[in-house]
Design a protein around this motif. Structure first.
Motif, PDB file in Angstrom:
ATOM      1  N   PRO A 197      84.330   0.849-114.758  1.00 20.36           N
ATOM      2  CA  PRO A 197      84.217   0.772-113.405  1.00 20.36           C
ATOM      3  C   PRO A 197      83.885   2.208-112.744  1.00 20.36           C
ATOM      4  O   PRO A 197      83.101   2.301-111.774  1.00 20.36           O
ATOM      5  CB  PRO A 197      85.301   0.001-112.767  1.00 20.36           C
ATOM      6  N   GLY A 198      84.754   3.166-112.993  1.00 21.65           N
ATOM      7  CA  GLY A 198      84.320   4.315-112.594  1.00 21.65           C
ATOM      8  C   GLY A 198      83.038   5.117-113.110  1.00 21.65           C
ATOM      9  O   GLY A 198      82.324   5.651-112.259  1.00 21.65           O
ATOM     10  N   ARG A 214      80.420   3.598-110.589  1.00 23.06           N
ATOM     11  CA  ARG A 214      80.639   4.032-109.281  1.00 23.06           C
ATOM     12  C   ARG A 214      79.754   5.317-109.344  1.00 23.06           C
ATOM     13  O   ARG A 214      78.855   5.420-108.552  1.00 23.06           O
ATOM     14  CB  ARG A 214      81.942   4.211-108.927  1.00 23.06           C
ATOM     15  N   ALA A 215      80.128   6.049-110.405  1.00 26.91           N
ATOM     16  CA  ALA A 215      79.346   7.351-110.486  1.00 26.91           C
ATOM     17  C   ALA A 215      77.912   7.405-110.271  1.00 26.91           C
ATOM     18  O   ALA A 215      77.062   8.181-110.015  1.00 26.91           O
ATOM     19  CB  ALA A 215      79.870   8.206-111.534  1.00 26.91           C
ATOM     20  N   TYR A 219      75.964   2.233-108.734  1.00 30.15           N
ATOM     21  CA  TYR A 219      76.066   0.659-108.784  1.00 30.15           C
ATOM     22  C   TYR A 219      77.012   0.231-107.455  1.00 30.15           C
ATOM     23  O   TYR A 219      77.915   0.925-107.188  1.00 30.15           O
ATOM     24  CB  TYR A 219      76.564   0.163-109.876  1.00 30.15           C
ATOM     25  N   GLN A 220      76.360  -0.585-106.667  1.00 36.37           N
ATOM     26  CA  GLN A 220      77.234  -1.263-105.638  1.00 36.37           C
ATOM     27  C   GLN A 220      78.508  -1.904-106.225  1.00 36.37           C
ATOM     28  O   GLN A 220      78.366  -2.991-106.815  1.00 36.37           O
ATOM     29  CB  GLN A 220      76.375  -2.142-104.749  1.00 36.37           C
ATOM     30  N   GLU A 221      79.541  -1.583-105.844  1.00 34.42           N
ATOM     31  CA  GLU A 221      80.853  -2.282-106.303  1.00 34.42           C
ATOM     32  C   GLU A 221      81.021  -3.477-105.642  1.00 34.42           C
ATOM     33  O   GLU A 221      80.859  -3.723-104.391  1.00 34.42           O
ATOM     34  CB  GLU A 221      81.999  -1.557-106.226  1.00 34.42           C
ATOM     35  N   TRP A 246      78.456  -6.094-110.339  1.00 33.63           N
ATOM     36  CA  TRP A 246      78.006  -4.679-109.930  1.00 33.63           C
ATOM     37  C   TRP A 246      76.680  -4.723-109.654  1.00 33.63           C
ATOM     38  O   TRP A 246      75.783  -4.777-110.687  1.00 33.63           O
ATOM     39  CB  TRP A 246      78.592  -3.793-110.681  1.00 33.63           C
TER      40      TRP A 246
END
Length: 349
Positions: free
Chosen positions: A135-136, A139-140, A143-145, A153
């Motif tokens: 997940p981290g 995000r970096a 991708y839209q969480e 995502w």
């Protein structure tokens, strides 16, 4: 490695998966391969399996998420040369996955690529520690969480292209299933949701492939087709007129050939290639075992040369409604990938 990297689109399970010396069991005695295929979405016509942990062991590759791009490339080159990675949808994307996404064939347990008329999805099983870090990374990358941790995502084709031109479009949308320790990816959000529902038991799952998958046992890689898909993909109609004529003569001499409802061709841990064809009953299976034993020792119209140049036939037997072929590949022969393009041996309709 462009020659056969996505022959999984053209190609034609494990009581336990050993990862780093730890035996990972899937619900009773069901294999990882069987579990993965059984959790594919309804309508799946072909399923392409790569047991990355087993392939790494086979190649003697001690890789991890910290391995260099050079080490990963070396492993992928060797596995490609051994015809063990042609079923993967992620090989070309692997270096970017390793560097940017935090997972790749260097640390994945296994991969299943499922395709149907409705869409395609890649399912990758990861060790929990690797999955937790994804997940981290997403995000970096931009991708839209999702609001729901188990949701989709959203990236899209533009984001994937910006990250790297080597990434497959199947990485446009991703979802993380922590309960089953898998990450799923697809080129459309809608079909990814369908696949998520299938894995989670909220949606319909594939049927009709269980017998040929169970027969494969614990393959390093495997190509599984539904009967309808095999009818089109393995048809001699794809060959030239002279090859079609040669095929008709061979079939007439060999005997009766009937359609089958499912097909699996697998690279086995002992180096053999195992083929299972499921028919409508034991009598039909016995008939086709005899016919296909003859074909397997003859010319290979549509491909050139003979099957004997590619493999020796250890056995062709009928087990209930299955015909099971055990083939020993010749050195340097790409049996799994080469024999998936429509040879007369696997003619179905």
């Amino acid at each position: 490695m462009p020659r056969r990297l996505w022959l999984a689109g053209a190609v034609v399970a494990v009581l336990a998966l050993v990862v780093g010396g730890v035996v990972w069991l899937r619900r009773g005695e069901q294999s990882s391969f069987a579990w993965a295929v059984a959790h594919a979405p309804a309508g799946t016509q072909r399923a392409s399996w790569t047991d990355w942990a087993a392939v790494r062991r086979h190649e003697g590759a001690g890789l991890s998420s910290r391995s260099s791009a050079a080490d990963l490339h070396h492993f992928l080159s060797r596995s490609f040369d051994d015809d063990l990675s042609s079923t993967s949808a992620l090989v070309q994307s692997a270096p970017t996955l390793q560097q940017r996404f935090g997972f790749s064939p260097a640390d994945a347990d296994w991969e299943l690529f499922s395709q149907s008329d409705q869409g395609a999805v890649v399912m990758v099983h990861l060790p929990a520690a690797v999955l937790d870090a994804v997940p981290g990374r997403l995000r970096a990358l931009g991708y839209q969480e999702p609001s729901d941790p188990g949701g989709v995502w959203s990236g899209g084709s533009d984001l994937v292209a910006r990250i790297s031109p080597d990434l497959t479009p199947e990485l446009s949308y991703l979802a993380i299933d922590t309960q089953d320790s898998v990450i799923l990816a697809s080129d459309t959000s809608a079909f990814l949701t369908v696949a998520l529902d299938a894995v989670g038991g909220r949606g319909a799952r594939v049927s009709g492939l269980g017998a040929v998958v169970a027969d494969a046992g614990e393959p390093l890689s495997s190509a599984v087709y539904s009967g309808d898909y095999a009818c089109a993909a393995l048809a001699m109609a794809h060959a030239g007129a002279s090859d079609q004529a040669a095929a008709r003569r061979l079939l007439a001499a060999a005997g009766e050939v009937n359609p089958y409802s499912a097909f699996a061709m697998s690279d086995e841990p002992d180096g053999s290639v195992r083929v299972a064809l499921e028919f409508d009953g034991s009598e039909t299976a016995r008939t086709n075992a005899d016919t296909r034993a003859v074909l397997a020792r003859g010319p290979a119209p549509g491909q050139g040369g003979t099957f004997g140049e590619r493999f020796t036939v250890d056995s062709v037997t009928a087990h209930g409604s299955l015909v099971v072929m055990r083939l020993a590949p010749r050195r340097g022969a790409y049996v799994l990938s080469d024999l998936s393009t429509g040879p007369v041996l696997f003619a179905t309709c």
